[in-house]
Design a protein around this motif. Sequence first.
Motif, PDB file in Angstrom:
ATOM      1  N   PHE A  21       0.875  -1.173   0.000  1.00 26.23           N
ATOM      2  CA  PHE A  21       0.000   0.000   0.000  1.00 26.23           C
ATOM      3  C   PHE A  21       0.913   1.224   0.000  1.00 26.23           C
ATOM      4  CE2 PHE A  21      -2.423   3.222   2.329  1.00 26.23           C
ATOM      5  CZ  PHE A  21      -3.676   3.121   1.730  1.00 26.23           C
ATOM      6  N   SER A  22       0.658   2.182  -0.859  1.00 25.64           N
ATOM      7  CA  SER A  22       1.485   3.394  -0.901  1.00 25.64           C
ATOM      8  C   SER A  22       0.602   4.623  -0.839  1.00 25.64           C
ATOM      9  CB  SER A  22       2.292   3.453  -2.208  1.00 25.64           C
ATOM     10  OG  SER A  22       3.192   2.389  -2.269  1.00 25.64           O
ATOM     11  N   LEU A  23       1.170   5.685  -0.314  1.00 28.00           N
ATOM     12  CA  LEU A  23       0.463   6.954  -0.314  1.00 28.00           C
ATOM     13  C   LEU A  23       1.464   8.077  -0.474  1.00 28.00           C
ATOM     14  CD1 LEU A  23       0.640   8.570   2.726  1.00 28.00           C
ATOM     15  CD2 LEU A  23      -0.509   6.480   3.324  1.00 28.00           C
ATOM     16  N   SER A  24       0.993   9.168  -1.037  1.00 28.28           N
ATOM     17  CA  SER A  24       1.818  10.366  -1.156  1.00 28.28           C
ATOM     18  C   SER A  24       0.901  11.556  -0.973  1.00 28.28           C
ATOM     19  CB  SER A  24       2.513  10.421  -2.518  1.00 28.28           C
ATOM     20  OG  SER A  24       1.558  10.462  -3.559  1.00 28.28           O
TER      21      SER A  24
ATOM     22  N   ALA B 267       4.761   7.377   1.686  1.00 21.34           N
ATOM     23  CA  ALA B 267       5.093   6.202   2.481  1.00 21.34           C
ATOM     24  C   ALA B 267       4.739   4.936   1.703  1.00 21.34           C
ATOM     25  CB  ALA B 267       4.346   6.213   3.809  1.00 21.34           C
ATOM     26  N   ASP B 268       5.560   3.931   1.898  1.00 22.53           N
ATOM     27  CA  ASP B 268       5.282   2.603   1.364  1.00 22.53           C
ATOM     28  C   ASP B 268       5.063   1.681   2.551  1.00 22.53           C
ATOM     29  OD1 ASP B 268       5.645   3.211  -1.407  1.00 22.53           O
ATOM     30  OD2 ASP B 268       7.808   3.253  -1.061  1.00 22.53           O
ATOM     31  N   VAL B 269       3.920   0.996   2.535  1.00 23.91           N
ATOM     32  CA  VAL B 269       3.548   0.092   3.621  1.00 23.91           C
ATOM     33  C   VAL B 269       3.527  -1.326   3.069  1.00 23.91           C
ATOM     34  CG1 VAL B 269       1.721  -0.515   5.254  1.00 23.91           C
ATOM     35  CG2 VAL B 269       2.146   1.886   4.723  1.00 23.91           C
ATOM     36  N   THR B 270       4.113  -2.235   3.839  1.00 23.14           N
ATOM     37  CA  THR B 270       4.109  -3.648   3.464  1.00 23.14           C
ATOM     38  C   THR B 270       3.464  -4.438   4.595  1.00 23.14           C
ATOM     39  OG1 THR B 270       6.186  -3.331   2.285  1.00 23.14           O
ATOM     40  CG2 THR B 270       5.558  -5.589   2.773  1.00 23.14           C
TER      41      THR B 270
ATOM     42  N   TYR C 199       6.716   0.015   7.446  1.00 26.50           N
ATOM     43  CA  TYR C 199       6.596   1.201   6.605  1.00 26.50           C
ATOM     44  C   TYR C 199       7.926   1.919   6.465  1.00 26.50           C
ATOM     45  CZ  TYR C 199       6.559   4.185  10.772  1.00 26.50           C
ATOM     46  OH  TYR C 199       6.894   4.823  11.938  1.00 26.50           O
ATOM     47  N   LYS C 200       8.080   2.565   5.320  1.00 23.22           N
ATOM     48  CA  LYS C 200       9.206   3.451   5.052  1.00 23.22           C
ATOM     49  C   LYS C 200       8.596   4.721   4.498  1.00 23.22           C
ATOM     50  CE  LYS C 200      12.523  -0.110   4.138  1.00 23.22           C
ATOM     51  NZ  LYS C 200      13.858  -0.338   3.748  1.00 23.22           N
ATOM     52  N   ALA C 201       8.919   5.830   5.138  1.00 19.82           N
ATOM     53  CA  ALA C 201       8.339   7.108   4.729  1.00 19.82           C
ATOM     54  C   ALA C 201       9.437   8.140   4.536  1.00 19.82           C
ATOM     55  CB  ALA C 201       7.348   7.585   5.782  1.00 19.82           C
ATOM     56  N   LYS C 202       9.169   9.073   3.663  1.00 25.36           N
ATOM     57  CA  LYS C 202      10.087  10.180   3.424  1.00 25.36           C
ATOM     58  C   LYS C 202       9.242  11.444   3.383  1.00 25.36           C
ATOM     59  CE  LYS C 202      13.974  11.340   0.493  1.00 25.36           C
ATOM     60  NZ  LYS C 202      14.806  10.895  -0.623  1.00 25.36           N
ATOM     61  N   ALA C 203       9.681  12.456   4.095  1.00 23.41           N
ATOM     62  CA  ALA C 203       8.930  13.712   4.140  1.00 23.41           C
ATOM     63  C   ALA C 203       9.874  14.887   3.968  1.00 23.41           C
ATOM     64  CB  ALA C 203       8.186  13.826   5.469  1.00 23.41           C
ATOM     65  N   GLU C 204       9.357  15.915   3.350  1.00 20.79           N
ATOM     66  CA  GLU C 204      10.101  17.162   3.181  1.00 20.79           C
ATOM     67  C   GLU C 204       9.246  18.278   3.745  1.00 20.79           C
ATOM     68  OE1 GLU C 204      11.739  20.078  -0.373  1.00 20.79           O
ATOM     69  OE2 GLU C 204      11.086  18.062  -0.867  1.00 20.79           O
ATOM     70  N   ILE C 205       9.871  19.147   4.526  1.00 18.16           N
ATOM     71  CA  ILE C 205       9.157  20.299   5.058  1.00 18.16           C
ATOM     72  C   ILE C 205       9.923  21.553   4.699  1.00 18.16           C
ATOM     73  CG2 ILE C 205       8.077  19.049   6.960  1.00 18.16           C
ATOM     74  CD1 ILE C 205      10.191  20.395   8.790  1.00 18.16           C
ATOM     75  N   GLY C 206       9.191  22.651   4.646  1.00 19.05           N
ATOM     76  CA  GLY C 206       9.834  23.921   4.331  1.00 19.05           C
ATOM     77  C   GLY C 206       9.131  25.053   5.053  1.00 19.05           C
TER      78      GLY C 206
END
Length: 173
Positions: free
Chosen positions: A98-101, A116-119, A131-138
Amino acid sequence: MIRRPPRSTQGVSSAASDVYKRQVMELSDEIEISVPMQTVYDALNNVDILKKCIPGCEELVRKSDEQLEAKVVLKVGPVKARFSGQVTLDASGGPEKFSLSGQGNGGAAGFAKGGADVTLSKKGNVTVLSYKAKAEIGGKLAQLGSRLIQSTANKLAAKFFKSFSEVVVEETA
């Protein structure tokens, strides 16, 4: 050829130039949920369950099978912001993947975007959610310092998955 003098940064506050600062963080973890894999997968696609579990979630509306619209209030250190954003779901690998962005705007506080990618896997009568997630903030949020932001992100993720696990188990009892 016209030569222009170099631009001066005199008179420009450092706060104004920091508005464009960005930070990227990565999160990963694994939790065990004592319900069947299909139940966990269905819960990941259930807007009502997600709304209960997302910290600070005020509104979560399904716009289509793949699109959600969210309003979330978060406090990171001294900065409190209301984010409005869009989330795109990819359930094509279900029920194992399952993936989400998504991306959200917090007004003067800045922005956040990531995915995030969920297995899901079986381990006896238990479902293992990784899960492995990557986030960017500014914006202002990115000025707070990477330790504060990373620890807040870890706490929010832990809070979500703890709540998610409890709600899913409770709803199947």
